[in-house]
Design a protein around this motif. Structure first.
Motif, PDB file in Angstrom:
ATOM      1  N   SER A 154       0.173  -7.239   6.744  1.00  0.00           N
ATOM      2  CA  SER A 154      -0.376  -7.394   8.043  1.00  0.00           C
ATOM      3  C   SER A 154      -0.658  -6.668   9.074  1.00  0.00           C
ATOM      4  O   SER A 154      -2.303  -6.727   9.301  1.00  0.00           O
ATOM      5  N   GLY A 155       0.437  -5.411   9.004  1.00  0.00           N
ATOM      6  CA  GLY A 155       0.263  -4.070   8.926  1.00  0.00           C
ATOM      7  C   GLY A 155      -1.235  -3.637   8.216  1.00  0.00           C
ATOM      8  O   GLY A 155      -1.786  -3.016   9.079  1.00  0.00           O
ATOM      9  N   GLU A 156      -0.965  -3.582   7.011  1.00  0.00           N
ATOM     10  CA  GLU A 156      -2.284  -2.727   6.251  1.00  0.00           C
ATOM     11  C   GLU A 156      -3.774  -3.620   6.648  1.00  0.00           C
ATOM     12  O   GLU A 156      -4.717  -3.109   6.881  1.00  0.00           O
TER      13      GLU A 156
ATOM     14  N   LEU B 150       0.660  -1.000   0.161  1.00  0.00           N
ATOM     15  CA  LEU B 150       0.198   0.017   0.138  1.00  0.00           C
ATOM     16  C   LEU B 150       0.921   1.087   0.096  1.00  0.00           C
ATOM     17  O   LEU B 150       1.029   2.264  -0.451  1.00  0.00           O
ATOM     18  N   SER B 151       1.639   1.362   0.808  1.00  0.00           N
ATOM     19  CA  SER B 151       2.733   2.934   1.075  1.00  0.00           C
ATOM     20  C   SER B 151       4.026   2.554  -0.056  1.00  0.00           C
ATOM     21  O   SER B 151       4.353   3.795  -0.269  1.00  0.00           O
ATOM     22  N   TYR B 152       3.842   1.862  -1.258  1.00  0.00           N
ATOM     23  CA  TYR B 152       5.396   1.208  -2.197  1.00  0.00           C
ATOM     24  C   TYR B 152       3.954   1.815  -3.711  1.00  0.00           C
ATOM     25  O   TYR B 152       4.629   0.426  -4.568  1.00  0.00           O
ATOM     26  N   LEU B 153       3.156   1.661  -3.591  1.00  0.00           N
ATOM     27  CA  LEU B 153       2.468   1.498  -4.691  1.00  0.00           C
ATOM     28  C   LEU B 153       3.146   2.011  -6.388  1.00  0.00           C
ATOM     29  O   LEU B 153       3.397   1.790  -7.050  1.00  0.00           O
TER      30      LEU B 153
ATOM     31  N   LYS C  46      -8.959  -0.545  -2.211  1.00  0.00           N
ATOM     32  CA  LYS C  46      -7.205  -0.620  -1.657  1.00  0.00           C
ATOM     33  C   LYS C  46      -6.324  -1.744  -2.809  1.00  0.00           C
ATOM     34  O   LYS C  46      -5.538  -1.844  -3.367  1.00  0.00           O
ATOM     35  N   LEU C  47      -7.350  -2.955  -2.368  1.00  0.00           N
ATOM     36  CA  LEU C  47      -6.850  -3.465  -3.430  1.00  0.00           C
ATOM     37  C   LEU C  47      -6.845  -3.677  -5.093  1.00  0.00           C
ATOM     38  O   LEU C  47      -6.036  -4.067  -5.792  1.00  0.00           O
ATOM     39  N   THR C  48      -7.852  -2.748  -5.449  1.00  0.00           N
ATOM     40  CA  THR C  48      -8.214  -2.485  -6.832  1.00  0.00           C
ATOM     41  C   THR C  48      -7.062  -1.284  -7.254  1.00  0.00           C
ATOM     42  O   THR C  48      -6.851  -1.440  -8.211  1.00  0.00           O
ATOM     43  N   SER C  49      -6.756  -0.729  -6.215  1.00  0.00           N
ATOM     44  CA  SER C  49      -5.158   0.152  -6.727  1.00  0.00           C
ATOM     45  C   SER C  49      -4.258  -0.121  -6.063  1.00  0.00           C
ATOM     46  O   SER C  49      -2.893  -0.206  -7.700  1.00  0.00           O
ATOM     47  N   MET C  50      -4.227  -1.977  -5.990  1.00  0.00           N
ATOM     48  CA  MET C  50      -2.956  -2.521  -6.248  1.00  0.00           C
ATOM     49  C   MET C  50      -2.654  -2.884  -7.553  1.00  0.00           C
ATOM     50  O   MET C  50      -1.879  -3.078  -8.185  1.00  0.00           O
TER      51      MET C  50
END
Length: 326
Positions: A276-278, A253-256, A300-304
């Motif tokens: 896990s933290g996400e 998430l923080s590394y897209l 969130k997963l779609t953003s990935m």
């Protein structure tokens, strides 16, 4: 009054759910999901991880029902992490024939052969010090650790693993494992490398689940600095040259931006690890009624996927598979 104004009407493609659906650029599918789980020694064990609601350590007698559910939901692949009873300085439990991961792989392939089984290949869950290799003079010995990681990979494939996923971030870990697999006759087994793995604060809940917290120091000498971007390209390039077939970016998430960089620079499937933290942050907020969990997770997963991920390792996999079936 506005008939003479010259502007584009982008809203025409957003007028209804059906309209939005036919122009949607990125899609999240069940086939994109990889479900991670934790297998622990013993019987009748289902220990929920306190920092990861809905995620449990499962004993061997409980994983079959779990794997059957995963398969029934349409999730094609799982990645297995082991929590052994005994640990030692060199992580022997990672590569012995009757190790907990090896037992789990055999059981899954016997009972749910349709599932693609990915083996996380590391030593940290099995070492008494919690680091990802052999310790000398207070530091991880890179080259000596490679020998044990290669032994671990071969033992996991002998147990039936379909894919090896080395997560240790030792220099040369891909070529060491590729060479060992080839010499053992496993030339068709792909390597899903944790090519880009940052030293991240997002791993805390996982270390509780896998019982893999370092007993001294940290992993900053072998995992990547979160401030670095070009280093990710160098790491991935080395792994591709050494024989990696997939490239994992962890965390996601923080590394897209890094996911997109890897996708743009390499012709290999890219895997985003929704760590896990996400997961824990979303669960905590949802339990407090602060967010709409389903909407947030799907966004969130779609953003990935939008960033370039072909596959996503996520603890939300079962939930997402259900939501996609609605």
């Amino acid at each position: 009054m506005t008939s003479n104004l010259n502007f584009k009407r982008h809203r025409r493609l957003r007028t209804s759910s059906s309209m939005r659906s036919i122009v949607r650029e990125n899609h999240l599918r069940k086939e994109d999901l990889i479900y991670p789980f934790f297998v622990i020694e013993g019987e009748g064990i289902r220990n929920e991880v306190s920092s990861m609601p809905g995620v449990s350590q499962l004993s061997l007698d409980n994983i079959v029902d779990e794997m059957k559910e995963v398969h029934m939901l349409g999730i094609p692949s799982v990645i297995v992490f082991g929590v052994p009873d005994a640990k030692d300085e060199v992580g022997t439990g990672a590569y012995v024939n009757d190790g907990i991961v090896q037992q789990a792989i055999r059981l899954i392939k016997e009972e749910v052969p349709e599932l693609l089984v990915i083996a996380d290949t590391c030593l940290c869950e099995f070492t008494s010090h919690g680091h990802c290799g052999v310790i000398h003079d207070g530091d991880v010995d890179n080259d000596e650790s490679l020998e044990l990681l290669a032994k671990t990979a071969v033992s996991q494939v002998e147990a039936g693993a379909d894919i090896i996923a080395p997560s240790n971030m030792m220099d040369g870990f891909v070529i060491a494992i590729r060479t060992a697999l080839d010499e053992a006759g496993f030339t068709s087994i792909p390597i899903m490398s944790y090519a880009v793995k940052y030293s991240s604060a997002f791993y805390g809940p996982f270390r509780e689940a896998a019982d893999s917290t370092p007993q001294f120091g940290d992993r900053k000498s072998y995992q990547m600095d979160p401030a670095n971007r070009l280093e990710a390209i160098r790491e991935a390039e080395s792994d591709i040259e050494e024989g990696a077939d997939f490239l994992i970016v962890k965390p996601a998430l923080s590394y897209l931006d890094i996911v997109r960089d890897i996708k743009d620079n390499f012709n290999a499937p890219v895997v985003a690890y929704n760590v896990s933290g996400e997961y824990a942050m979303v669960k905590a907020a949802a339990m407090n009624g602060w967010i709409d969990e389903k909407s947030l997770v799907m966004e969130k997963l779609t953003s990935m996927k939008r960033a370039g991920a072909d596959l996503i390792i996520t603890y939300f996999a079962k939930d997402v598979a259900r939501w996609l079936s609605e």
